[in-house]
Design a protein around this motif. Structure first.
Motif, PDB file in Angstrom:
ATOM      1  N   HIS A  85       7.820  11.413 -21.180  1.00  0.00           N
ATOM      2  CA  HIS A  85       9.012  11.763 -20.409  1.00  0.00           C
ATOM      3  C   HIS A  85       8.642  12.632 -19.211  1.00  0.00           C
ATOM      4  O   HIS A  85       9.180  12.456 -18.116  1.00  0.00           O
ATOM      5  CB  HIS A  85      10.023  12.504 -21.295  1.00  0.00           C
ATOM      6  N   LEU A  86       7.713  13.560 -19.429  1.00  0.00           N
ATOM      7  CA  LEU A  86       7.266  14.406 -18.326  1.00  0.00           C
ATOM      8  C   LEU A  86       6.542  13.577 -17.266  1.00  0.00           C
ATOM      9  O   LEU A  86       6.646  13.848 -16.071  1.00  0.00           O
ATOM     10  CB  LEU A  86       6.358  15.525 -18.842  1.00  0.00           C
ATOM     11  N   ASP A  87       5.802  12.568 -17.716  1.00  0.00           N
ATOM     12  CA  ASP A  87       5.111  11.685 -16.766  1.00  0.00           C
ATOM     13  C   ASP A  87       6.105  10.908 -15.906  1.00  0.00           C
ATOM     14  O   ASP A  87       5.830  10.611 -14.737  1.00  0.00           O
ATOM     15  CB  ASP A  87       4.205  10.698 -17.509  1.00  0.00           C
ATOM     16  N   ALA A  88       7.253  10.566 -16.483  1.00  0.00           N
ATOM     17  CA  ALA A  88       8.237   9.748 -15.766  1.00  0.00           C
ATOM     18  C   ALA A  88       9.215  10.578 -14.944  1.00  0.00           C
ATOM     19  O   ALA A  88      10.011  10.011 -14.187  1.00  0.00           O
ATOM     20  CB  ALA A  88       9.017   8.887 -16.774  1.00  0.00           C
ATOM     21  N   PHE A  89       9.145  11.901 -15.050  1.00  0.00           N
ATOM     22  CA  PHE A  89      10.114  12.743 -14.348  1.00  0.00           C
ATOM     23  C   PHE A  89       9.987  12.633 -12.833  1.00  0.00           C
ATOM     24  O   PHE A  89      10.927  12.933 -12.091  1.00  0.00           O
ATOM     25  CB  PHE A  89       9.938  14.207 -14.769  1.00  0.00           C
ATOM     26  N   LYS A  90       8.838  12.182 -12.351  1.00  0.00           N
ATOM     27  CA  LYS A  90       8.632  12.055 -10.903  1.00  0.00           C
ATOM     28  C   LYS A  90       9.658  11.127 -10.263  1.00  0.00           C
ATOM     29  O   LYS A  90       9.990  11.274  -9.076  1.00  0.00           O
ATOM     30  CB  LYS A  90       7.225  11.538 -10.615  1.00  0.00           C
ATOM     31  N   TYR A  91      10.185  10.187 -11.037  1.00  0.00           N
ATOM     32  CA  TYR A  91      11.152   9.250 -10.464  1.00  0.00           C
ATOM     33  C   TYR A  91      12.469   9.934 -10.088  1.00  0.00           C
ATOM     34  O   TYR A  91      13.234   9.407  -9.286  1.00  0.00           O
ATOM     35  CB  TYR A  91      11.400   8.096 -11.436  1.00  0.00           C
ATOM     36  N   ALA A  94      15.815  11.551  -3.314  1.00  0.00           N
ATOM     37  CA  ALA A  94      15.580  11.316  -1.886  1.00  0.00           C
ATOM     38  C   ALA A  94      16.284  10.047  -1.432  1.00  0.00           C
ATOM     39  O   ALA A  94      16.945  10.026  -0.384  1.00  0.00           O
ATOM     40  CB  ALA A  94      14.078  11.225  -1.613  1.00  0.00           C
ATOM     41  N   GLY A  95      16.169   8.972  -2.234  1.00  0.00           N
ATOM     42  CA  GLY A  95      16.790   7.707  -1.853  1.00  0.00           C
ATOM     43  C   GLY A  95      18.297   7.790  -1.755  1.00  0.00           C
ATOM     44  O   GLY A  95      18.898   7.305  -0.783  1.00  0.00           O
ATOM     45  N   GLY A 139       9.541  18.359  -0.738  1.00  0.00           N
ATOM     46  CA  GLY A 139       8.400  19.080  -1.276  1.00  0.00           C
ATOM     47  C   GLY A 139       7.569  18.207  -2.200  1.00  0.00           C
ATOM     48  O   GLY A 139       6.329  18.204  -2.123  1.00  0.00           O
ATOM     49  N   TYR A 140       8.235  17.449  -3.069  1.00  0.00           N
ATOM     50  CA  TYR A 140       7.502  16.545  -3.961  1.00  0.00           C
ATOM     51  C   TYR A 140       6.770  15.461  -3.179  1.00  0.00           C
ATOM     52  O   TYR A 140       5.597  15.155  -3.459  1.00  0.00           O
ATOM     53  CB  TYR A 140       8.456  15.892  -4.965  1.00  0.00           C
ATOM     54  N   LEU A 141       7.444  14.858  -2.199  1.00  0.00           N
ATOM     55  CA  LEU A 141       6.851  13.753  -1.445  1.00  0.00           C
ATOM     56  C   LEU A 141       5.602  14.204  -0.697  1.00  0.00           C
ATOM     57  O   LEU A 141       4.597  13.492  -0.667  1.00  0.00           O
ATOM     58  CB  LEU A 141       7.879  13.177  -0.474  1.00  0.00           C
ATOM     59  N   VAL A 142       5.674  15.390  -0.092  1.00  0.00           N
ATOM     60  CA  VAL A 142       4.496  15.902   0.622  1.00  0.00           C
ATOM     61  C   VAL A 142       3.366  16.200  -0.362  1.00  0.00           C
ATOM     62  O   VAL A 142       2.198  15.897  -0.096  1.00  0.00           O
ATOM     63  CB  VAL A 142       4.871  17.150   1.436  1.00  0.00           C
ATOM     64  N   ALA A 143       3.705  16.795  -1.520  1.00  0.00           N
ATOM     65  CA  ALA A 143       2.677  17.077  -2.522  1.00  0.00           C
ATOM     66  C   ALA A 143       2.061  15.796  -3.056  1.00  0.00           C
ATOM     67  O   ALA A 143       0.849  15.733  -3.319  1.00  0.00           O
ATOM     68  CB  ALA A 143       3.276  17.895  -3.670  1.00  0.00           C
ATOM     69  N   SER A 144       2.879  14.738  -3.220  1.00  0.00           N
ATOM     70  CA  SER A 144       2.354  13.470  -3.740  1.00  0.00           C
ATOM     71  C   SER A 144       1.401  12.804  -2.757  1.00  0.00           C
ATOM     72  O   SER A 144       0.567  11.990  -3.160  1.00  0.00           O
ATOM     73  CB  SER A 144       3.503  12.522  -4.076  1.00  0.00           C
ATOM     74  N   LEU A 145       1.509  13.132  -1.461  1.00  0.00           N
ATOM     75  CA  LEU A 145       0.574  12.576  -0.482  1.00  0.00           C
ATOM     76  C   LEU A 145      -0.840  13.097  -0.696  1.00  0.00           C
ATOM     77  O   LEU A 145      -1.800  12.477  -0.221  1.00  0.00           O
ATOM     78  CB  LEU A 145       1.036  12.921   0.946  1.00  0.00           C
ATOM     79  N   ARG A 146      -0.951  14.218  -1.398  1.00  0.00           N
ATOM     80  CA  ARG A 146      -2.269  14.802  -1.640  1.00  0.00           C
ATOM     81  C   ARG A 146      -2.845  14.405  -2.992  1.00  0.00           C
ATOM     82  O   ARG A 146      -3.868  14.924  -3.416  1.00  0.00           O
ATOM     83  CB  ARG A 146      -2.182  16.329  -1.550  1.00  0.00           C
ATOM     84  N   THR A 147      -2.182  13.491  -3.683  1.00  0.00           N
ATOM     85  CA  THR A 147      -2.686  12.998  -4.961  1.00  0.00           C
ATOM     86  C   THR A 147      -3.574  11.770  -4.736  1.00  0.00           C
ATOM     87  O   THR A 147      -3.631  11.225  -3.638  1.00  0.00           O
ATOM     88  CB  THR A 147      -1.531  12.622  -5.902  1.00  0.00           C
ATOM     89  N   LEU A 194       2.197   5.474   0.899  1.00  0.00           N
ATOM     90  CA  LEU A 194       2.848   5.019   2.123  1.00  0.00           C
ATOM     91  C   LEU A 194       4.364   5.167   2.002  1.00  0.00           C
ATOM     92  O   LEU A 194       5.038   5.599   2.948  1.00  0.00           O
ATOM     93  CB  LEU A 194       2.472   3.562   2.405  1.00  0.00           C
ATOM     94  N   ALA A 195       4.912   4.814   0.827  1.00  0.00           N
ATOM     95  CA  ALA A 195       6.352   4.966   0.598  1.00  0.00           C
ATOM     96  C   ALA A 195       6.750   6.442   0.663  1.00  0.00           C
ATOM     97  O   ALA A 195       7.799   6.789   1.226  1.00  0.00           O
ATOM     98  CB  ALA A 195       6.729   4.370  -0.756  1.00  0.00           C
ATOM     99  N   ALA A 196       5.917   7.319   0.107  1.00  0.00           N
ATOM    100  CA  ALA A 196       6.199   8.750   0.165  1.00  0.00           C
ATOM    101  C   ALA A 196       6.181   9.248   1.608  1.00  0.00           C
ATOM    102  O   ALA A 196       7.007  10.077   2.005  1.00  0.00           O
ATOM    103  CB  ALA A 196       5.174   9.518  -0.673  1.00  0.00           C
ATOM    104  N   PHE A 197       5.262   8.734   2.410  1.00  0.00           N
ATOM    105  CA  PHE A 197       5.169   9.127   3.819  1.00  0.00           C
ATOM    106  C   PHE A 197       6.438   8.730   4.576  1.00  0.00           C
ATOM    107  O   PHE A 197       6.991   9.518   5.355  1.00  0.00           O
ATOM    108  CB  PHE A 197       3.940   8.472   4.448  1.00  0.00           C
TER     109      PHE A 197
END
Length: 389
Positions: free
Chosen positions: A54-60, A66-67, A114-122, A130-133
């Motif tokens: 569940h914690l792994d899926a929380f990113k959605y 955002a959407g 904040g999440y989207l920018v952090a995910s760009l560094r993963t 690209l979708a996060a960008f």
């Protein structure tokens, strides 16, 4: 413990307003729910049957947030609608800028950014990055066009916080990471500005002009917060210890265009001051201690969260910090208050359920911290085996 002490004090403050000052029950109950009852959202999150999947899926949650906000913003632009259209079109005697998004929506968008920018560094695949960008760029556009001056700060602070916080989580040199991120952020900002001027020229030009005008024309005399805050500090001086009780309705007197002072019902537009003048210095101290204890606990153990959850934790920290900034100038809607405390509960869950690097699964945060101190402690003996033992 602090949470339940604060909750119990909120009950006392509510009955103080109902019995001592004879406030309307709906007003007292409404303030109690907003300031105290909804804080139990933390407990709701902690008692959910949450597992690692569940914690792994929380990113959605961040992608959906955002959407939805982006779609809402562009839908309102396409249909010519704004948030609270009737309120922001009233004649007030000074410049009013229509709001494309609500204050709760810009807080959600700042969290997602904040999440989207952090995910760009993963080290995720190219397509998700690209979708996060793209979503990060659209988020910056909508924050700029939202009609909130505070949202302009979000557009800058969310990416900046995400970069610094993730670098701190990974024990990287913040200065080096920050320089590289500023370069990438500049590109993103230029692309977002180009998108706004090319595809939304009227909205962009109007937003720039109205924002400039509002900043230039602002004065305390035109802001009800000035009069409300003055009245609140008078109430605090008269009732310093336990406040005036929950349910108090503010009425301030302002000079109208004809020179006559008129009484206007209003709010403080500030959750911290609401707690201070309604629950007194005792209630404010409990409120401050509760949030201070929460922040200290998170920063003490959050580095033990696994790397795959760094982006999510960064987004949750953005949601908390930005909501705490919003409530300084504008109280959140009930749904926003509930969401804030559920997010706080999930932050605690990530700290509690994490697996420290090299640690056995299920190790507690306290045990991991103690283990790290032992393994990094200097050795003061000439016999190596003594230190390893």
């Amino acid at each position: 413990i602090l949470l339940f002490i604060m909750f119990a004090y909120g009950i006392f403050s509510m009955f103080l307003g109902l019995i001592m000052y004879d406030y309307l029950p709906n007003d007292a109950l409404g303030d109690f729910r907003r300031l105290y009852f909804y804080t139990l959202g933390i407990v709701v999150a902690l008692f959910m049957p949450i597992e690692k999947r569940h914690l792994d899926a929380f990113k959605y949650v961040f992608w959906v947030a955002a959407g939805l906000v982006i779609l809402t913003g562009f839908y309102r632009m396409a249909t010519g609608q704004t948030w609270l259209e009737d309120y922001f079109t009233k004649e007030t005697g000074y410049t009013v800028q229509k709001r494309l998004l609500s204050h709760t929506e810009i807080a959600a968008l700042g969290m997602a950014l904040g999440y989207l920018v952090a995910s760009l560094r993963t080290k995720s695949a190219l397509l998700p990055r690209l979708a996060a960008f793209v979503l990060a760029g659209l988020s910056i556009v909508l924050l700029f066009l939202s009609g909130w001056r505070l949202a302009l700060g979000y557009a800058v602070l969310a990416p900046l916080f995400a970069v610094v916080f993730t670098a701190w989580l990974r024990r990287q040199r913040i200065k080096r990471v920050l320089v590289a991120s500023v370069m990438v952020g500049s590109v993103l900002a230029v692309l977002a500005a180009g998108f706004a001027f090319i595809f939304l020229p009227e909205h962009t030009t109007e937003t720039i002009e109205l924002t400039r005008t509002r900043v230039a024309e602002w004065s305390p005399d035109n802001d009800l917060r000035y009069y409300a805050w003055r009245h609140i500090f008078e109430l605090v001086r008269e009732h310093p210890l336990v406040g005036v009780g929950l349910g108090h309705q503010l009425i301030v007197f302002t000079r109208s265009s004809d020179g006559v002072f008129r009484g206007l019902p209003t709010t403080s537009h500030n959750t911290y001051l609401d707690v201070l003048f309604q629950s007194g210095s005792i209630g404010f101290a409990l409120y401050a201690l509760f949030h201070l204890a929460f922040v200290v606990h998170i920063f003490r153990y959050v580095r033990h969260v696994t790397a795959e959850h760094h982006a999510v934790v960064t987004g949750l920290m953005c949601s908390y910090l930005f909501a705490m900034i919003v409530i300084f100038m504008q109280p959140l809607q009930p749904a926003g208050v509930v969401a804030l405390h559920i997010m706080m509960g999930f932050l605690l869950l990530y700290v509690r359920h994490r697996e420290a690097a090299g640690a056995p699964e299920g190790e507690t945060a306290e045990a991991a911290s103690l283990r790290e101190k032992r393994t990094t402690a200097p050795c003061h003996t000439s016999t190596p085996i003594s230190c390893s033992s």
